[in-house]
Design an enzyme around this catalytic site. Structure first.
Site, PDB file in Angstrom:
ATOM      1  N   CYS A 116       0.812  -1.276  -0.041  1.00  0.00           N
ATOM      2  CA  CYS A 116      -0.005  -0.055   0.133  1.00  0.00           C
ATOM      3  C   CYS A 116       0.806   1.181  -0.097  1.00  0.00           C
ATOM      4  O   CYS A 116       0.459   2.323  -0.185  1.00  0.00           O
ATOM      5  CB  CYS A 116      -0.834  -0.071   1.134  1.00  0.00           C
ATOM      6  SG  CYS A 116      -1.907  -1.371   1.278  1.00  0.00           S
ATOM      7  N   HIS A 144      -3.406   6.591   3.670  1.00  0.00           N
ATOM      8  CA  HIS A 144      -3.999   5.526   2.828  1.00  0.00           C
ATOM      9  C   HIS A 144      -5.113   5.023   3.508  1.00  0.00           C
ATOM     10  O   HIS A 144      -5.645   5.284   4.568  1.00  0.00           O
ATOM     11  CB  HIS A 144      -2.924   4.241   2.947  1.00  0.00           C
ATOM     12  CG  HIS A 144      -3.353   3.190   2.578  1.00  0.00           C
ATOM     13  ND1 HIS A 144      -3.907   2.961   1.308  1.00  0.00           N
ATOM     14  CD2 HIS A 144      -3.228   1.805   3.243  1.00  0.00           C
ATOM     15  CE1 HIS A 144      -4.079   1.547   1.202  1.00  0.00           C
ATOM     16  NE2 HIS A 144      -3.791   0.983   2.378  1.00  0.00           N
ATOM     17  N   ASN A 169     -10.534  -0.405   0.057  1.00  0.00           N
ATOM     18  CA  ASN A 169      -9.117  -0.266   0.096  1.00  0.00           C
ATOM     19  C   ASN A 169      -8.408  -0.733  -1.289  1.00  0.00           C
ATOM     20  O   ASN A 169      -8.460  -2.023  -1.772  1.00  0.00           O
ATOM     21  CB  ASN A 169      -8.197  -1.360   1.244  1.00  0.00           C
ATOM     22  CG  ASN A 169      -6.811  -1.235   1.166  1.00  0.00           C
ATOM     23  OD1 ASN A 169      -6.119  -0.726   0.548  1.00  0.00           O
ATOM     24  ND2 ASN A 169      -6.393  -1.866   2.579  1.00  0.00           N
TER      25      ASN A 169
HETATM   26  N1  ACO Z   1     -18.251  -9.684   8.692  1.00  0.00           N
HETATM   27  C1  ACO Z   1     -18.961 -10.179   9.957  1.00  0.00           C
HETATM   28  N2  ACO Z   1     -17.846 -10.517  10.722  1.00  0.00           N
HETATM   29  C2  ACO Z   1     -16.603 -10.401  10.526  1.00  0.00           C
HETATM   30  C3  ACO Z   1     -16.203 -10.091   9.276  1.00  0.00           C
HETATM   31  C4  ACO Z   1     -17.020  -9.811   8.452  1.00  0.00           C
HETATM   32  N3  ACO Z   1     -16.789  -9.164   7.071  1.00  0.00           N
HETATM   33  N4  ACO Z   1     -14.855 -10.352   9.293  1.00  0.00           N
HETATM   34  C5  ACO Z   1     -14.493 -10.707  10.555  1.00  0.00           C
HETATM   35  N5  ACO Z   1     -15.635 -10.890  11.298  1.00  0.00           N
HETATM   36  C6  ACO Z   1     -15.532 -11.362  12.509  1.00  0.00           C
HETATM   37  C7  ACO Z   1     -14.320 -12.052  13.080  1.00  0.00           C
HETATM   38  O1  ACO Z   1     -14.539 -13.484  12.702  1.00  0.00           O
HETATM   39  C8  ACO Z   1     -14.172 -11.998  14.513  1.00  0.00           C
HETATM   40  O2  ACO Z   1     -15.296 -12.759  15.178  1.00  0.00           O
HETATM   41  P1  ACO Z   1     -14.977 -13.467  16.609  1.00  0.00           P
HETATM   42  O3  ACO Z   1     -15.038 -12.293  17.429  1.00  0.00           O
HETATM   43  O4  ACO Z   1     -16.400 -14.202  16.660  1.00  0.00           O
HETATM   44  O5  ACO Z   1     -13.971 -14.226  16.392  1.00  0.00           O
HETATM   45  C9  ACO Z   1     -14.822 -10.364  14.736  1.00  0.00           C
HETATM   46  O6  ACO Z   1     -15.505 -10.239  13.337  1.00  0.00           O
HETATM   47  C10 ACO Z   1     -13.657  -9.607  14.923  1.00  0.00           C
HETATM   48  O7  ACO Z   1     -12.826  -9.633  13.908  1.00  0.00           O
HETATM   49  P2  ACO Z   1     -11.438  -8.956  13.810  1.00  0.00           P
HETATM   50  O8  ACO Z   1     -10.570  -9.161  12.569  1.00  0.00           O
HETATM   51  O9  ACO Z   1     -10.974  -8.639  15.123  1.00  0.00           O
HETATM   52  O10 ACO Z   1     -12.141  -7.461  13.617  1.00  0.00           O
HETATM   53  P3  ACO Z   1     -11.378  -6.029  13.525  1.00  0.00           P
HETATM   54  O11 ACO Z   1     -12.126  -5.077  14.573  1.00  0.00           O
HETATM   55  O12 ACO Z   1      -9.638  -6.145  13.786  1.00  0.00           O
HETATM   56  O13 ACO Z   1     -11.462  -5.527  11.908  1.00  0.00           O
HETATM   57  C11 ACO Z   1     -10.388  -5.355   9.976  1.00  0.00           C
HETATM   58  C12 ACO Z   1     -11.317  -6.409  10.951  1.00  0.00           C
HETATM   59  C13 ACO Z   1     -11.497  -4.595   9.191  1.00  0.00           C
HETATM   60  C14 ACO Z   1      -9.776  -6.114   8.903  1.00  0.00           C
HETATM   61  C15 ACO Z   1      -9.279  -4.589  10.907  1.00  0.00           C
HETATM   62  O14 ACO Z   1      -8.635  -5.201  11.544  1.00  0.00           O
HETATM   63  C16 ACO Z   1      -8.650  -3.847   9.779  1.00  0.00           C
HETATM   64  O15 ACO Z   1      -8.736  -2.825   9.226  1.00  0.00           O
HETATM   65  N6  ACO Z   1      -6.982  -3.884   9.925  1.00  0.00           N
HETATM   66  C17 ACO Z   1      -5.952  -3.404   9.360  1.00  0.00           C
HETATM   67  C18 ACO Z   1      -5.927  -3.490   7.732  1.00  0.00           C
HETATM   68  C19 ACO Z   1      -4.414  -2.904   7.193  1.00  0.00           C
HETATM   69  O16 ACO Z   1      -4.222  -1.757   7.746  1.00  0.00           O
HETATM   70  N7  ACO Z   1      -4.042  -3.519   6.226  1.00  0.00           N
HETATM   71  C20 ACO Z   1      -2.876  -2.778   5.659  1.00  0.00           C
HETATM   72  C21 ACO Z   1      -3.010  -2.174   4.720  1.00  0.00           C
HETATM   73  S1  ACO Z   1      -3.885  -2.854   3.375  1.00  0.00           S
HETATM   74  C22 ACO Z   1      -2.690  -3.353   2.227  1.00  0.00           C
HETATM   75  O17 ACO Z   1      -1.529  -3.436   2.349  1.00  0.00           O
HETATM   76  C23 ACO Z   1      -3.338  -3.932   1.038  1.00  0.00           C
END
Ligand code: ACO
Length: 332
Positions: free
Chosen positions: A119, A259, A289
């Site tokens: 990214c 980003h 994203n």
């Molecule tokens: N719909 C419903 N529930 C979901 C979904 C979904 N799409 N995805 C995950 N869940 C559930 C999980 O299974 C989990 O359930 P559980 O508690 O029963 O185990 C719960 O939601 C929480 O999951 P988390 O992964 O802890 O959710 P979080 O709040 O961390 O959000 C996300 C996830 C959106 C991916 C976030 O962590 C994020 O944006 N992280 C950073 C991403 C990033 O910066 N990437 C780098 C740049 S991108 C690149 O380089 C291409």
């Protein structure tokens, strides 16, 4: 690594972007995986994303964005000294997408190459272009960020498939007087955490086989919540480094273009830098994203909006797999 202005100046003279027509909404995703519009909007801020058609590749999206950037800058493709394409989803493993783009544009004079910084690719590209121009090695460089994340997304994995979109953004960077344009750049990497975001299959370590395809190794693997912890800290550091190296602080910034990975990351960065909501450019709700394309797309939209004025101080800040992060500070 920070780099302050020393010799010539470099400035962004034209920005263009392109996103495919097809839109994938949260309602569409509700039909594919066990998710909901509410979860996606609350946890990521995304409502819809653009997805390429089957016959589009990175060079096609890059070409459309580049034509617009060249038109805005008034630079002809034949005048370009270099083309740098940041991408993790190139048309082929080689040749570089930049070589394909050079041919499509007829930019015969330009040395063309890709770089992979996930990214942060566009920021790394602009940083290289700035160094090339300020050292006198080039006068006009086209930097492109392009990604077709839909090609490497597992649409059975709800944790990743709701996040990503496709698009391209491009900027023409030209030499100028040292007082104008790009004031400072900052790029940084921490290779200790490569396992937080990676694509395991298809490279020399793990060529694709029937077995690896069955395991889904052709798709992005991401530990989202662990990445989240680094993202805010790294982006705030990148912002402060670019500003601090030229004796400025967040209070001097007119616009921040972060980003677009997650609205909560963006808000975290905004609050730590004590910026107002209206100073931060956000399009993640409509784009998702788009990795390395997200900053130039947002910059292109800001330029079109006419809100930005000559003399405004703009800060671009990226974070991505690698881990990589960086920033560009420029005066419009
Ligand atoms: N719909 C419903 N529930 C979901 C979904 C979904 N799409 N995805 C995950 N869940 C559930 C999980 O299974 C989990 O359930 P559980 O508690 O029963 O185990 C719960 O939601 C929480 O999951 P988390 O992964 O802890 O959710 P979080 O709040 O961390 O959000 C996300 C996830 C959106 C991916 C976030 O962590 C994020 O944006 N992280 C950073 C991403 C990033 O910066 N990437 C780098 C740049 S991108 C690149 O380089 C291409």
């Amino acid at each position: 690594m920070s780099c302050e202005r020393q010799l010539k100046g470099a400035k962004i003279t034209g920005v263009g972007y392109y996103v495919p027509e097809k839109i994938l909404t949260n309602a569409d995703l509700e039909k594919i995986v066990d998710t909901s519009d509410k979860w996606i909007v609350e946890r990521s801020g995304i409502r819809e994303r653009h997805i390429s058609s089957d016959d589009q590749a990175a060079s096609d999206l890059a070409y459309e964005a580049s034509l617009k950037a060249l038109e805005k800058s008034g630079v002809k493709a034949e005048e370009l000294d270099q083309i740098i394409v940041g991408t993790a989803t190139s048309d082929m493993l080689f040749p570089a997408t930049a070589c394909l783009l050079q041919n499509m544009l007829g930019a015969k004079k330009a040395a063309a190459y890709d770089l992979t910084a996930a990214c942060s690719g566009f920021i790394f590209g602009v940083s290289i272009a700035d160094s090339m121009i300020s050292s006198g090695k080039a006068e006009k460089i086209l930097v492109v960020g392009v990604e077709l994340l839909s090609r490497i997304t597992d649409y059975t994995d709800r944790a990743t498939c709701v996040l990503f979109g496709d698009g391209a953004g491009a900027a023409v960077i030209e030499s100028c007087s040292p007082q104008e344009g790009i004031l400072s750049t900052f790029i940084k990497t921490d290779g200790e955490y490569t396992d937080l975001l990676y694509l395991p299959g298809g490279g020399s370590r793990n060529p694709l086989t029937e077995e690896s395809i069955k395991k889904g190794e052709q798709y992005i693997h991401m530990k989202g919540s662990e990445l989240f912890k680094y993202a805010v800290k790294a982006m705030v550091q990148a912002a402060r480094e670019a500003l601090g190296s030229v004796g400025l602080g967040p209070e001097d910034v007119d616009f921040l273009i972060p980003h677009q990975a997650n609205i909560r990351i963006i808000q975290g960065v905004r609050k730590r830098l004590k910026l107002k909501k209206e100073q931060v450019v956000i399009n993640i709700d409509r784009m998702g994203n788009t990795s390395t394309a997200s900053i130039p797309i947002a910059l292109g939209e800001l330029e079109e909006s006419n809100i930005i004025k000559k003399g405004n101080l703009v800060l671009l800040v990226a974070f991505g797999g690698g881990l990589t992060w960086g920033s560009i500070l420029f005066r419009k």
